[in-house]
Design a protein around this motif. Structure first.
Motif, mmCIF file in Angstrom:
data_model
loop_
_atom_site.group_PDB
_atom_site.id
_atom_site.type_symbol
_atom_site.label_atom_id
_atom_site.label_comp_id
_atom_site.label_asym_id
_atom_site.label_seq_id
_atom_site.Cartn_x
_atom_site.Cartn_y
_atom_site.Cartn_z
ATOM 1 N N GLY A 224 -4.313 2.412 1.494
ATOM 2 C CA GLY A 224 -5.080 1.291 1.800
ATOM 3 C C GLY A 224 -5.720 0.576 0.631
ATOM 4 N N VAL A 225 -5.079 0.747 -0.416
ATOM 5 C CA VAL A 225 -5.351 -0.109 -1.747
ATOM 6 C C VAL A 225 -4.312 -1.123 -2.123
ATOM 7 N N LYS A 226 -4.679 -1.997 -2.916
ATOM 8 C CA LYS A 226 -3.448 -2.861 -3.313
ATOM 9 C C LYS A 226 -2.383 -2.275 -4.034
ATOM 10 N N ASN A 227 -2.574 -1.283 -4.578
ATOM 11 C CA ASN A 227 -1.470 -0.578 -5.344
ATOM 12 C C ASN A 227 -1.373 0.931 -4.907
ATOM 13 N N PRO A 228 -1.095 1.222 -3.750
ATOM 14 C CA PRO A 228 -1.027 2.456 -3.311
ATOM 15 C C PRO A 228 -0.240 3.720 -4.292
ATOM 16 N N LYS A 229 -0.781 4.637 -4.491
ATOM 17 C CA LYS A 229 0.074 5.471 -5.607
ATOM 18 C C LYS A 229 -0.422 7.001 -5.140
ATOM 19 N N ASP A 230 0.342 7.873 -5.780
ATOM 20 C CA ASP A 230 -0.146 9.310 -5.975
ATOM 21 C C ASP A 230 -0.371 9.480 -7.119
ATOM 22 N N MET A 231 -1.582 10.300 -7.150
ATOM 23 C CA MET A 231 -2.032 10.683 -8.733
ATOM 24 C C MET A 231 -2.454 12.253 -8.768
ATOM 25 N N THR A 232 -1.910 12.642 -9.975
ATOM 26 C CA THR A 232 -2.155 14.209 -10.166
ATOM 27 C C THR A 232 -3.650 14.275 -10.734
ATOM 28 N N VAL A 233 -4.393 15.485 -10.516
ATOM 29 C CA VAL A 233 -5.708 15.610 -11.017
ATOM 30 C C VAL A 233 -5.823 15.488 -12.680
ATOM 31 N N ALA A 234 -4.731 15.668 -13.344
ATOM 32 C CA ALA A 234 -4.555 15.330 -14.813
ATOM 33 C C ALA A 234 -4.837 13.883 -14.925
ATOM 34 N N GLU A 235 -4.114 13.044 -14.150
ATOM 35 C CA GLU A 235 -4.460 11.746 -14.185
ATOM 36 C C GLU A 235 -5.513 10.950 -13.940
ATOM 37 N N LEU A 236 -6.206 11.930 -12.834
ATOM 38 C CA LEU A 236 -7.637 11.255 -12.479
ATOM 39 C C LEU A 236 -8.625 11.536 -13.595
ATOM 40 N N LYS A 237 -8.479 12.706 -14.123
ATOM 41 C CA LYS A 237 -9.421 13.068 -15.370
ATOM 42 C C LYS A 237 -9.307 12.277 -16.567
ATOM 43 N N ARG A 238 -8.348 11.419 -16.517
ATOM 44 C CA ARG A 238 -8.242 10.193 -17.407
ATOM 45 C C ARG A 238 -8.903 9.106 -17.120
ATOM 46 N N ALA B 3 -8.387 1.458 -10.564
ATOM 47 C CA ALA B 3 -7.185 1.771 -11.198
ATOM 48 C C ALA B 3 -5.868 1.669 -10.228
ATOM 49 N N THR B 4 -6.544 1.426 -8.732
ATOM 50 C CA THR B 4 -5.496 1.145 -7.834
ATOM 51 C C THR B 4 -5.465 -0.315 -7.053
ATOM 52 N N GLY B 5 -6.146 -1.081 -7.889
ATOM 53 C CA GLY B 5 -6.100 -2.506 -7.530
ATOM 54 C C GLY B 5 -7.322 -3.015 -6.337
ATOM 55 N N GLY B 6 -8.314 -1.954 -5.872
ATOM 56 C CA GLY B 6 -8.986 -2.143 -5.039
ATOM 57 C C GLY B 6 -8.645 -2.107 -3.504
ATOM 58 N N MET B 7 -9.466 -2.036 -2.701
ATOM 59 C CA MET B 7 -9.288 -1.906 -1.313
ATOM 60 C C MET B 7 -8.606 -2.941 -0.695
ATOM 61 N N GLU B 8 -7.574 -2.582 0.449
ATOM 62 C CA GLU B 8 -7.003 -3.763 1.089
ATOM 63 C C GLU B 8 -7.952 -4.459 2.025
ATOM 64 N N ALA B 9 -7.824 -5.909 2.354
ATOM 65 C CA ALA B 9 -8.883 -6.768 2.991
ATOM 66 C C ALA B 9 -9.019 -5.913 4.346
ATOM 67 N N GLY B 10 -10.173 -5.929 4.797
ATOM 68 C CA GLY B 10 -10.628 -5.492 6.191
ATOM 69 C C GLY B 10 -11.021 -3.980 6.356
ATOM 70 N N ALA B 11 -10.795 -3.134 5.288
ATOM 71 C CA ALA B 11 -11.145 -1.843 5.226
ATOM 72 C C ALA B 11 -12.739 -1.849 5.746
ATOM 73 N N LYS B 12 -13.118 -0.642 6.413
ATOM 74 C CA LYS B 12 -14.183 -0.490 7.079
ATOM 75 C C LYS B 12 -14.607 0.948 6.858
ATOM 76 N N PHE B 13 -13.614 1.841 6.478
ATOM 77 C CA PHE B 13 -13.902 3.283 6.436
ATOM 78 C C PHE B 13 -13.242 3.729 4.990
ATOM 79 N N MET B 14 -13.665 4.870 4.485
ATOM 80 C CA MET B 14 -13.305 5.589 3.353
ATOM 81 C C MET B 14 -12.780 6.905 4.182
ATOM 82 N N THR B 15 -11.586 7.317 4.295
ATOM 83 C CA THR B 15 -11.166 8.522 5.025
ATOM 84 C C THR B 15 -10.401 9.589 4.046
ATOM 85 N N GLY B 16 -10.885 10.698 3.822
ATOM 86 C CA GLY B 16 -10.540 11.980 3.099
ATOM 87 C C GLY B 16 -9.733 13.004 4.060
ATOM 88 N N THR B 17 -8.690 13.443 3.567
ATOM 89 C CA THR B 17 -7.903 14.437 4.374
ATOM 90 C C THR B 17 -7.631 15.635 3.651
#
Lengths: 406, 406
Positions: B110-124, B174-188
């Motif tokens: 639901g972001v402009k550049n969807p991607k998979d990130m590892t925790v190691a990458e998030l830590k940077r 880092a992922t280009g921001g939310m897609e237009a029209g988003a109203k919720f942040m959802t965690g799984t």
């Protein structure tokens, strides 16, 4: 003292080691050396009184000296107890003294109405909680080129914890105030003194200047739980800003007196002794901590080179007797510096601040250093103060880390 | 899921119990009852994934619901991990997921550049540390007179801890921001979904309003150490000020979307359902926490009467979405109130404050209550908001304690 589990374990280990060697004729010199090395590593197990600690986060120098690894400080503001360093001058008393903390008795002397008070009674006088850096006087000794005797601590004989208890001022109020002419506050530890020994040669009794009273407390909790034996429970004298030894464990007597303690630990130890001189009572006592900081990540402990790209350089900083106001980071051995950001809230002038700065690092060799400035305006120095026992090392150059980026 | 140590232990216990009864013909009904009672107590051992916790400080309701005792909060500002409550909606995944935390993968959608990130990458990407109250939506359910189903938490499904991680805002950048029209942040959540089940019936997927993004983080540390499995490691969505369930454990996907999750836990659970009605998606979702406080000492847990004299009455207070500004204490069931003092420094608007007030208590019966006021100006109410699942109880009267002074 009862023999600790550790002593028993060591005994068993060494006995077992000898038997194994004797019973294995084909043992090569190399495997014998490896077995000895393994036995040595195993002997570095946690002592019984600290068996609940997180061994992977610690370096066990001896049963009485346990250091936190540079990689284990984390970024949580407060150091978890199972990661906190331990330093005992004498083996701790029996675990039984923490079985019923409220029953522990403190003698209060050198006041208008001297009395004995239990911890239960002290708890009725008031409550404060003080986040603070607890640091061994010899933290950083490993970096002294003269290799002074004593534990070779690098950065891990320090932690930031919360002590809770009653202000010394409230205790003074409840006992009528100090006797006239007092110049020192003296705390006496509850260690067992072996029979036949002159107590002054071994007892942990430290005297502090009266200005230490202002923020000092008698603490029964550390990080929200009753103080365990390893950290001086059931009752510990806490003098924020002063090095570890001044925070007397298992305190059994608090006295206000004209003279400093006659104990050797006060008279002939923990003094800033110039190189080559003998320690004596006229040298400066190791009391207040100076401004200091160090890098915690990257730390090279994984053994792998760091990957190039954006890196969050992290560390810890504290001002000693005032808060850390600013921290700078250098990746080129101190030629250039950039300002770091503090992480999380300010916990008060005696706590440390964690800091972070994001930097793009290309492949190459780096020397990463940090330099703190205190609210009092003191800048962490490049060089340590030379002294023959290796105390109070706050040199930023000594604490610098070489890092390879791949 | 592998069978846990607890299930094995329970099996052994019940088998052992039967054997003991069968083999002891002279067993009286009373001792049989005592043996059964003992087996029941022992069955309330800690589950394997939380075996490192301090059992004496906890009430084990079930393998997935563990509460801190009122007497075990202490006065250390931050709750030690081994005293912190546990609440899992579904049994946790295998312990293996925390073996190499840096390798855990998060899908960002639901972001402009969807991607998979590892925790190691998030830590940077960045680092913040947030002291905050984590509290189960149902904390205080035990005080609802209607006895709603669900765990009968009193005060202990709450703690104040420090989560460290990267701001959601930095992840969005880092992922280009939310897609237009988003109203919720959802965690799984990363719980294992048994084969053949409709995932929506069981998965822990929670949607939050976009304003939650401001202070939300993806956390890999709790209290300065890697998040253990029991608390949602290797990576947890942290939404300060929101009840526990919204802080999704072992998060495997973070999505920005127009609609709320279709999962049952979002649609038909954790809503403020009026008494007697069925839960539906139009009822208010349990998100933000209201202002609340409770007394921690005296607490009557020792079973002994309190001795007369000066007593330090202690407790905890937080404002929910803003800091606690003031706390009052009453010893006469809410007729008269006195202002309490805060203990220790302010750790920010999402943390709790510990408070204390010294009061002279003569022999007699007391009803001790506390009442907090938030920076937003909201006063903790006398009565709870009625709702059929027993959520968000912040009534000061419900949390009041009877105390006998001898």
């Amino acid at each position: 003292m009862e023999p600790s589990n550790l002593s028993r374990r060591r005994m068993l280990l060494s006995t077992g080691g000898v038997m194994a060697l004797a019973g294995t004729a084909s043992l090569t010199p190399l495997s014998a050396a490896l077995a000895q090395e393994k036995a040595k590593t195993q002997a570095k197990a946690l002592p019984a009184y600290a068996s609940w600690k997180h061994l992977d986060s610690l370096i066990v120098h001896s049963a009485n000296t346990i250091e936190t690894k540079r990689s284990a400080f984390g970024s949580g503001l407060i150091t978890p107890l199972d990661r906190l360093f331990v330093r005992n001058n004498v083996a701790p008393p029996s675990e039984q003294i923490v079985a019923d903390p409220d029953a522990w008795v403190l003698s209060i002397k050198g006041v208008k109405n001297p009395k004995d008070m239990t911890v239960a009674e002290l708890k009725r006088l008031g409550l404060v909680a003080v986040p603070m850096v607890l640091q061994c006087s010899g933290n950083g000794r490993a970096y002294f080129p003269e290799k002074p005797s004593g534990t070779k601590w690098t950065v891990g004989a320090a932690g930031c914890i919360v002590f809770s208890g009653v202000p010394i001022k409230a205790v003074l109020e409840a006992t009528g105030g100090m006797e006239a002419g007092a110049k020192f506050m003296t705390g006496t530890g509850g260690e067992d003194i072996p029979e036949g020994l002159d107590p002054n040669t071994i007892m942990v009794e430290r005297s502090l200047p009266l200005e230490a009273i202002d923020d000092a407390i008698l603490a029964w909790e550390i990080n929200g739980q009753p103080i365990p034996l390893a950290h001086g429970g059931p009752l510990r004298l806490i003098v924020p800003g002063y090095t570890g030894v001044n925070n007397v464990k298992y305190i059994k007597q608090l006295a206000f007196s004209k003279d400093q303690s006659a104990a050797s630990i006060q008279q002939n130890s923990y003094r800033m002794t110039p190189m080559g001189e003998k320690t004596n009572v006229n040298q400066e006592s190791v009391w207040e901590m100076p401004v200091k900081s160090w890098i915690t990540s990257p730390n090279g402990e994984s053994g792998e080179d760091l990957k190039a790209g954006l890196v969050q350089i992290q560390g810890l900083a504290f001002g000693g007797m005032s808060a850390a106001k600013e921290v700078e980071v250098s990746v080129d051995g101190g030629k250039n510096w950039v300002k770091a950001n503090f992480v999380g809230p300010d916990l008060g002038k005696y706590a440390w601040r964690q800091f972070v700065v994001g930097m793009e690092l290309k492949p190459g060799q780096y020397e990463i250093a940090s330099r703190a400035t205190s609210e009092a305006g003191t800048v962490q120095p490049e060089e340590r103060v030379a002294n023959s026992h290796g105390y109070l090392n706050n040199s930023w150059r000594d604490h610098m880390l070489p890092v390879t980026v791949a």
